[in-house]
Scaffold this motif. Structure first.
Motif, PDB file in Angstrom:
ATOM      1  N   THR A 101       8.229  23.892  10.862  1.00  0.00           N
ATOM      2  CA  THR A 101       6.996  24.617  10.580  1.00  0.00           C
ATOM      3  C   THR A 101       5.950  23.634  10.077  1.00  0.00           C
ATOM      4  OG1 THR A 101       7.287  25.008   8.215  1.00  0.00           O
ATOM      5  CG2 THR A 101       8.441  26.497   9.707  1.00  0.00           C
ATOM      6  N   GLY A 102       4.730  23.839  10.472  1.00  0.00           N
ATOM      7  CA  GLY A 102       3.633  22.996   9.979  1.00  0.00           C
ATOM      8  C   GLY A 102       2.549  22.827  11.024  1.00  0.00           C
ATOM      9  N   GLU A 139       0.483  20.607  11.049  1.00  0.00           N
ATOM     10  CA  GLU A 139       0.239  19.182  11.297  1.00  0.00           C
ATOM     11  C   GLU A 139       1.206  18.597  12.315  1.00  0.00           C
ATOM     12  OE1 GLU A 139       2.023  20.476   8.981  1.00  0.00           O
ATOM     13  OE2 GLU A 139       3.224  19.067   7.805  1.00  0.00           O
ATOM     14  N   ASP A 182       1.827  27.427  10.499  1.00  0.00           N
ATOM     15  CA  ASP A 182       1.822  27.909   9.112  1.00  0.00           C
ATOM     16  C   ASP A 182       1.115  29.254   9.069  1.00  0.00           C
ATOM     17  OD1 ASP A 182       3.165  25.771   7.806  1.00  0.00           O
ATOM     18  OD2 ASP A 182       1.361  24.538   8.005  1.00  0.00           O
ATOM     19  N   GLY A 207       7.497  23.986   4.763  1.00  0.00           N
ATOM     20  CA  GLY A 207       6.912  25.273   4.389  1.00  0.00           C
ATOM     21  C   GLY A 207       7.648  26.073   3.334  1.00  0.00           C
TER      22      GLY A 207
HETATM   23 MG    MG Z   1       4.261  22.319   5.720  1.00  0.00          MG
END
Ligand code: MG
Ligand code: AMP
Length: 419
Positions: A197-198, A200, A240, A264
């Motif tokens: 998760t992310g 970025e 996210d 996360g």
């Molecule tokens: Mg994160």
């Protein structure tokens, strides 16, 4: 699927020690029940479903451990310091049936693995004897019974040789083969879904924005799971966003045995995994007394266990070892394999907090007198992949330790032993 209750990972304390985590997992996670029969060539790494008792003794018959001459020890003169010559009558090689009993006062030429002739109980190694006109000259001092492997001396018939829950290693597979068995009953592989998760993150191969990085944890975790014998589903990267995370989690729950995510799970406002799990299942944050590491999110979604690991690569790696590994072993029906650190000498000094377990990335080198020394990786950040890549393993510093002094004995865990 192994259905777990919603309060499976409940924990009341403020901080959880590594040992508490492992014992909660081992006690509350139930194993998959399905059993498969696999051939010996597919058995390595699988979890034995039922114990295996020896259907025959090993070795199956009494045989010679060396190339040499078999005799009846009772025939040998009891005089010390005097060689003795016996006529050689008969020859028995590996795989051949022994031809009758050895005649009293005679020796039989014999080879490694050949069945002992009836009556013979001792073998002289060929290197230790001389031949003299059809007679073999035997030195003094050999103990009766020497160089003979007795039937069943390795494993007697009926002995419980491999326990249910054993994670089969090459030597275990060899034992099954020595019993003449062609197949073993093992638990089915557990199925694990993995996602990162992310916002970025991008997958390797995709185009990377200026503020993005390639997702590395997912591939590390999948590789570790494969080494633990899991079937892995790669579910990619989730954004996210609580709603999309929740729907992704819900869609896989119930179809496999474990859901694993990375990133996360801190308590920042952009850490949405916690809220997403809570909206579709139950969740507890295990504030683990471990560095690098905490927190780890443990949940149940529709009966399926969920583990949310931190995003920093080193924290992800270390918490995998202490939380995911025992969970995978429990789900797979494997006996928990406790990690046993090897004593080495610290070639570093280190200060740490009491009541927290810490893992220091180190390289091993041979120090003075050949004693193994652990050299600390110079930097400590939990985001440094190089700190895992360029080291041999982890030094485990127990909860009670506050200071490591130069030369102190510490426990080392090599990376290969961790998965
Ligand atoms: Mg994160
Ligand atoms: P988080 O746990 O989401 O707060 O992430 C902590 C740090 O780990 C951030 O710097 C993330 O960019 C990094 N990170 C999170 N997930 C991954 C991943 N899958 N691969 C590499 N780095 C990651």
């Amino acid at each position: 699927m192994a259905q777990l209750s919603d309060d499976c990972f409940a924990f009341g304390g403020p901080m959880m020690s590594v040992d508490e985590a492992v014992s909660i997992i081992a006690a509350r996670v139930t194993a998959v029940q399905d059993i498969e029969t696999v051939s010996l060539t597919a058995a390595d790494g699988r979890i034995l479903a039922k114990q295996i008792s020896a259907p025959l003794p090993l070795p199956p018959f009494t045989n010679s451990a060396v190339d040499g001459y078999a005799v009846r020890s009772g025939d040998l003169a009891q005089v010390e310091e005097q060689e003795q010559a016996l006529p050689v009558a008969g020859r028995v090689q590996a795989g051949a049936a022994a031809q009758g009993p050895v005649e009293p006062g005679h020796a039989v030429r014999i080879f490694t693995g050949a069945p002992m002739p009836q009556g013979a109980d001792t073998v002289f190694m060929q290197e230790d004897v001389r031949l003299d006109q059809g007679r073999v000259v035997l030195p003094v001092g050999l103990k009766p019974g020497a160089n003979v492997r007795m039937a069943g001396e390795d494993i007697p018939a009926g002995h419980s040789a491999l326990a249910a829950g054993q994670r089969l290693r090459p030597q275990d597979v060899a034992l099954v083969a020595a019993f003449g068995l062609t197949h073993v009953e093992v638990r089915r592989r557990i199925r694990v879904a993995v996602f990162s998760t992310g916002n970025e993150l991008v997958s390797p191969g995709a185009s990377r924005g200026a503020a993005q990085l390639f997702d590395s944890n997912r591939f590390m975790l999948m590789a570790m799971l494969v080494r633990l014998g899991c079937e892995v589903s790669d579910l990619g990267i989730l954004r996210d966003d609580r709603v999309s995370l929740a729907s992704a989690l819900k869609s896989v729950a119930g179809t496999l045995d474990l859901i694993l995510t990375t990133g996360g799970v801190s308590t920042g406002e952009e850490d949405h995994v916690k809220a997403a799990v809570e909206s579709v299942g139950t969740l507890v944050l295990w504030r683990m007394a471990i560095k690098p590491g905490r927190p780890v999110a443990m949940g149940i979604i529709g009966g399926t266990p969920f583990i949310g690991l931190p995003g920093n690569p080193v924290a992800s790696f270390v918490t995998f070892v202490h939380v995911v590994r025992p969970t995978v072993l429990a789900l797979a029906g494997a006996t928990q394999q406790h990690l046993i650190p090897m004593p080495v000498r610290a070639a570093f000094t280190y200060k740490k907090k009491i009541a927290r377990r810490e893992y220091v990335r180190v390289n091993l080198r041979k120090g003075e007198n050949g004693v193994l020394e652990a050299v600390k990786f110079p930097r400590e950040g939990a985001g440094l992949l190089s700190s895992l890549v360029d080291t041999d393993g982890l030094v485990e510093l127990g909860e009670e330790i506050t200071l490591v002094e130069l030369g102190q004995t510490v426990g080392f865990l090599g990376y290969a032993s961790l998965i």
